[in-house]
Design a protein around this motif. Structure first.
Motif, PDB file in Angstrom:
ATOM      1  N   ASP A   1       4.237   5.147  -5.941  1.00 24.20           N
ATOM      2  CA  ASP A   1       4.453   4.983  -7.164  1.00 24.20           C
ATOM      3  C   ASP A   1       3.151   6.198  -7.811  1.00 24.20           C
ATOM      4  O   ASP A   1       3.632   6.686  -8.897  1.00 24.20           O
ATOM      5  CB  ASP A   1       3.945   3.518  -7.376  1.00 24.20           C
ATOM      6  CG  ASP A   1       5.111   2.579  -7.150  1.00 24.20           C
ATOM      7  OD1 ASP A   1       6.070   3.046  -7.068  1.00 24.20           O
ATOM      8  OD2 ASP A   1       4.597   1.326  -7.302  1.00 24.20           O
ATOM      9  N   ARG A   2       2.161   6.215  -7.324  1.00 28.72           N
ATOM     10  CA  ARG A   2       1.076   7.122  -7.882  1.00 28.72           C
ATOM     11  C   ARG A   2       1.589   8.457  -7.865  1.00 28.72           C
ATOM     12  O   ARG A   2       1.174   9.369  -8.644  1.00 28.72           O
ATOM     13  CB  ARG A   2      -0.323   6.941  -6.980  1.00 28.72           C
ATOM     14  CG  ARG A   2      -1.030   5.868  -7.318  1.00 28.72           C
ATOM     15  CD  ARG A   2      -2.449   5.973  -6.685  1.00 28.72           C
ATOM     16  NE  ARG A   2      -2.565   6.254  -5.387  1.00 28.72           N
ATOM     17  CZ  ARG A   2      -2.737   5.213  -4.408  1.00 28.72           C
ATOM     18  NH1 ARG A   2      -2.284   4.135  -4.622  1.00 28.72           N
ATOM     19  NH2 ARG A   2      -2.606   5.673  -3.120  1.00 28.72           N
ATOM     20  N   LYS A   3       2.559   8.797  -6.994  1.00 35.99           N
ATOM     21  CA  LYS A   3       3.010  10.043  -6.852  1.00 35.99           C
ATOM     22  C   LYS A   3       4.185  10.282  -7.559  1.00 35.99           C
ATOM     23  O   LYS A   3       4.933  11.466  -8.063  1.00 35.99           O
ATOM     24  CB  LYS A   3       3.672  10.564  -5.341  1.00 35.99           C
ATOM     25  CG  LYS A   3       2.488  10.567  -4.306  1.00 35.99           C
ATOM     26  CD  LYS A   3       1.846  11.790  -4.734  1.00 35.99           C
ATOM     27  CE  LYS A   3       0.761  12.286  -3.485  1.00 35.99           C
ATOM     28  NZ  LYS A   3      -0.033  13.499  -3.969  1.00 35.99           N
ATOM     29  N   GLY A   4       4.639   9.186  -8.225  1.00 37.43           N
ATOM     30  CA  GLY A   4       5.822   9.210  -9.338  1.00 37.43           C
ATOM     31  C   GLY A   4       7.191   9.409  -8.560  1.00 37.43           C
ATOM     32  O   GLY A   4       8.163   9.790  -9.006  1.00 37.43           O
TER      33      GLY A   4
ATOM     34  N   ARG B   1       0.754  -1.171   0.076  1.00 39.18           N
ATOM     35  CA  ARG B   1      -0.041  -0.012   0.077  1.00 39.18           C
ATOM     36  C   ARG B   1       1.051   1.407   0.159  1.00 39.18           C
ATOM     37  O   ARG B   1       0.717   2.041  -0.859  1.00 39.18           O
ATOM     38  CB  ARG B   1      -0.977  -0.247   1.135  1.00 39.18           C
ATOM     39  CG  ARG B   1      -2.148   1.086   1.020  1.00 39.18           C
ATOM     40  CD  ARG B   1      -2.874   1.050   2.386  1.00 39.18           C
ATOM     41  NE  ARG B   1      -2.161   1.690   3.387  1.00 39.18           N
ATOM     42  CZ  ARG B   1      -2.803   1.892   4.528  1.00 39.18           C
ATOM     43  NH1 ARG B   1      -4.165   1.246   4.820  1.00 39.18           N
ATOM     44  NH2 ARG B   1      -2.692   2.849   5.474  1.00 39.18           N
TER      45      ARG B   1
ATOM     46  N   ASP C   1       3.229  15.892  -0.523  1.00 38.59           N
ATOM     47  CA  ASP C   1       3.814  16.433  -1.645  1.00 38.59           C
ATOM     48  C   ASP C   1       5.066  17.442  -1.394  1.00 38.59           C
ATOM     49  O   ASP C   1       6.005  17.082  -1.917  1.00 38.59           O
ATOM     50  CB  ASP C   1       2.827  17.265  -2.554  1.00 38.59           C
ATOM     51  CG  ASP C   1       1.985  16.199  -3.180  1.00 38.59           C
ATOM     52  OD1 ASP C   1       2.324  15.095  -3.485  1.00 38.59           O
ATOM     53  OD2 ASP C   1       0.964  16.887  -3.960  1.00 38.59           O
TER      54      ASP C   1
ATOM     55  N   GLU D   1      -0.617  12.196   3.401  1.00 44.81           N
ATOM     56  CA  GLU D   1      -1.233  12.743   1.721  1.00 44.81           C
ATOM     57  C   GLU D   1      -2.592  13.141   2.282  1.00 44.81           C
ATOM     58  O   GLU D   1      -2.759  14.159   1.449  1.00 44.81           O
ATOM     59  CB  GLU D   1      -1.494  11.179   1.165  1.00 44.81           C
ATOM     60  CG  GLU D   1      -2.081  11.364  -0.157  1.00 44.81           C
ATOM     61  CD  GLU D   1      -1.592  12.301  -1.133  1.00 44.81           C
ATOM     62  OE1 GLU D   1      -2.241  12.224  -2.271  1.00 44.81           O
ATOM     63  OE2 GLU D   1      -0.472  12.778  -1.088  1.00 44.81           O
TER      64      GLU D   1
ATOM     65  N   LYS E   1       4.052   1.531  -1.118  1.00 42.50           N
ATOM     66  CA  LYS E   1       4.603   1.841  -2.415  1.00 42.50           C
ATOM     67  C   LYS E   1       3.668   2.018  -3.332  1.00 42.50           C
ATOM     68  O   LYS E   1       4.099   2.936  -4.304  1.00 42.50           O
ATOM     69  CB  LYS E   1       5.497   0.288  -2.684  1.00 42.50           C
ATOM     70  CG  LYS E   1       6.452  -0.206  -1.863  1.00 42.50           C
ATOM     71  CD  LYS E   1       7.250  -1.383  -2.235  1.00 42.50           C
ATOM     72  CE  LYS E   1       6.563  -2.590  -2.263  1.00 42.50           C
ATOM     73  NZ  LYS E   1       7.162  -3.887  -2.607  1.00 42.50           N
ATOM     74  N   ALA E   2       2.728   1.574  -3.454  1.00 39.63           N
ATOM     75  CA  ALA E   2       1.386   1.891  -4.340  1.00 39.63           C
ATOM     76  C   ALA E   2       1.153   3.534  -4.409  1.00 39.63           C
ATOM     77  O   ALA E   2       1.221   4.241  -5.216  1.00 39.63           O
ATOM     78  CB  ALA E   2       0.243   1.195  -4.210  1.00 39.63           C
ATOM     79  N   LEU E   3       1.141   3.959  -3.153  1.00 35.67           N
ATOM     80  CA  LEU E   3       0.877   5.488  -2.874  1.00 35.67           C
ATOM     81  C   LEU E   3       2.022   6.303  -3.633  1.00 35.67           C
ATOM     82  O   LEU E   3       2.196   7.100  -4.184  1.00 35.67           O
ATOM     83  CB  LEU E   3       0.800   5.877  -1.538  1.00 35.67           C
ATOM     84  CG  LEU E   3       0.767   7.338  -1.162  1.00 35.67           C
ATOM     85  CD1 LEU E   3      -0.403   8.166  -1.976  1.00 35.67           C
ATOM     86  CD2 LEU E   3       0.323   7.747   0.377  1.00 35.67           C
TER      87      LEU E   3
END
Length: 86
Positions: free
Chosen positions: A23-26, A17, A80, A74, A19-21
């Motif tokens: 990844d979504r953030k680039g 979870r 960010d 987040e 890592k997915a967050l």
């Protein structure tokens, strides 16, 4: 971008979870799998002031906590800026 390190173990849903967050953030991150790495696990515990669960996440050397902590950052709009994306 910030330097992100994430300590993980195999088959860890919370790790996936987090890592997915990221990844979504680039966000680029270094994954440190401590499943079979006792020395790595001990280093993680020391760096996180006793945190023994995974993931343990560090952004620019600062311990931010685990998956729930990352999600909370987040939700508050504070992730960010830490990632250098805001």
């Amino acid at each position: 971008m910030a330097k992100i390190e994430i300590y993980t173990k195999a088959f860890c849903g919370y790790c996936a979870r987090a890592k997915a967050l990221l990844d979504r953030k680039g966000a680029d991150y270094q994954e440190l799998d401590v499943t079979m790495d006792r020395a790595g696990f001990e280093a993680m515990v020391e760096r996180s002031n006793g945190g023994r669960t995974v993931p343990q996440i560090f952004i620019d050397g600062k311990h931010v906590g685990g998956s729930d902590d990352l999600a909370a950052l987040e939700a508050k709009g504070q992730l960010d800026p830490l990632l250098g994306a805001g």
